[in-house]
Write an enzyme that holds these catalytic residues in place. Structure first.
Site, mmCIF file in Angstrom:
data_model
loop_
_atom_site.group_PDB
_atom_site.id
_atom_site.type_symbol
_atom_site.label_atom_id
_atom_site.label_comp_id
_atom_site.label_asym_id
_atom_site.label_seq_id
_atom_site.Cartn_x
_atom_site.Cartn_y
_atom_site.Cartn_z
ATOM 1 N N GLY A 1 47.736 2.833 -21.209
ATOM 2 C CA GLY A 1 47.615 2.111 -19.958
ATOM 3 C C GLY A 1 46.486 1.098 -20.001
ATOM 4 O O GLY A 1 46.171 0.520 -21.040
ATOM 5 N N LEU A 2 45.867 0.878 -18.847
ATOM 6 C CA LEU A 2 44.753 -0.052 -18.693
ATOM 7 C C LEU A 2 45.132 -1.469 -19.125
ATOM 8 O O LEU A 2 44.352 -2.183 -19.747
ATOM 9 C CB LEU A 2 43.527 0.421 -19.489
ATOM 10 N N CYS A 3 46.361 -1.876 -18.795
ATOM 11 C CA CYS A 3 46.807 -3.235 -19.106
ATOM 12 C C CYS A 3 47.375 -3.913 -17.864
ATOM 13 O O CYS A 3 48.391 -4.609 -17.931
ATOM 14 C CB CYS A 3 47.820 -3.244 -20.242
ATOM 15 N N GLY A 4 46.729 -3.677 -16.730
ATOM 16 C CA GLY A 4 47.138 -4.335 -15.502
ATOM 17 C C GLY A 4 48.498 -3.853 -15.015
ATOM 18 O O GLY A 4 48.875 -2.693 -15.179
#
Length: 288
Positions: free
Chosen positions: A86-89
């Site tokens: 994750g952590l990709c907007g």
């Protein structure tokens, strides 16, 4: 100064978070360049094999490959390409929203769906919505390997060749530029004449086949479909690193704003406490 101590703790915590997001931004920027180079390097091969497939299709019209035939079946296949992390907007959210709309459209038409998940986020989503996942590939890392993709995708390709599927769709995030990525749901099978359209040169194409035309076209179109899937995964990985870099930069900037606000609150609290102490001292001296 219990309140001041609590605020200092929050400032320290946000500063640590800011260091992490800044480091992740730098790592994503480094990986993004490699992913973009890999994606751009794969495009010439995809374009060349597309032209050759189109030329062979025109040169030998008496043989029609199963991938170019239209099947009459009440089932379709969907290949969902997402990220493992994750952590990709909102990248995964956007492509999964497009997949949800497509699944709802097929369900309303009374068409069943078989799904192949490439990426952990897509696999988890398909399991949550109750979709039938026939195969999946996760843990691809930072570099896509065709041998890890062929197996899961071949399940749908074989079903289509056997006439069990009427279409196969490919959903992924297309890389436009560093700041923009687009979620798309494309028809992979049957191969349309527009998608395989070759450059018009006005020349007629004559080929000598060895061992025979059917064997050559079968292998070529299979490689063509595999190259489309590989290109989609490469585009998705380039989009992932770009989206993560932008998201981590925004997180770093937001952390800096939060730290500034917390420092302002801390200074106001400290000033209020000093003012209160001075007022108490002056009041005590006046009473004496």
């Amino acid at each position: 100064m219990a309140a001041g101590k609590e605020i200092r703790g929050k400032i320290k915590s946000v500063e640590n978070t800011k260091k992490i997001t800044k480091a992740m931004e730098m790592v994503a920027a480094s990986k993004m360049r490699k992913a973009q180079d890999r994606m751009l390097a794969a495009r010439p091969y995809s374009e060349k094999i597309r032209n050759i497939a189109a030329h062979l299709g025109e040169a030998n019209p008496e043989y029609v490959h199963p991938f170019m035939q239209v099947n009459d079946a009440k089932k379709v296949g969907v290949i969902v390409v997402t990220t493992d992390k994750g952590l990709c907007g909102g990248m995964n959210t956007n492509v999964l929203r497009a997949v949800t709309n497509k699944l709802r459209e097929l369900q309303d038409a009374g068409i069943a769906t078989d799904a192949v998940a490439i990426g952990g986020k897509g696999l988890g989503f398909l399991n949550r919505v109750g979709a039938k996942v026939v195969s999946h590939a996760t843990g691809l890392g930072d570099t896509p390997h065709l041998d890890k993709l062929i197996g899961p995708v071949k399940v749908l390709l074989d079903q289509y060749a056997e006439g069990k599927l009427s279409a196969v769709y490919l959903s992924y995030t297309k890389f436009i530029n560093t700041m923009k990525q687009e979620s798309v749901v494309e028809q992979l099978l049957p191969l349309s004449s527009e998608k395989m359209q070759a450059e018009k040169t006005g020349a007629s194409w004559e080929y000598i086949y060895e061992p025979d035309a059917q064997s050559v076209i079968d292998d070529l179109l299979l490689r063509y479909v595999e190259s489309l899937v590989y290109q989609a995964v490469a585009e998705n990985m380039a989009s992932e690193q770009s989206a993560r870099m932008v998201a981590m930069k925004a997180a770093t900037d937001n952390a800096g704003n939060v730290i500034s606000e917390l420092k302002l609150v801390y200074n106001k609290t400290r000033q209020a406490a000093i003012t209160t102490e001075l007022s108490e001292i002056v009041a005590g001296a006046a009473a004496v």
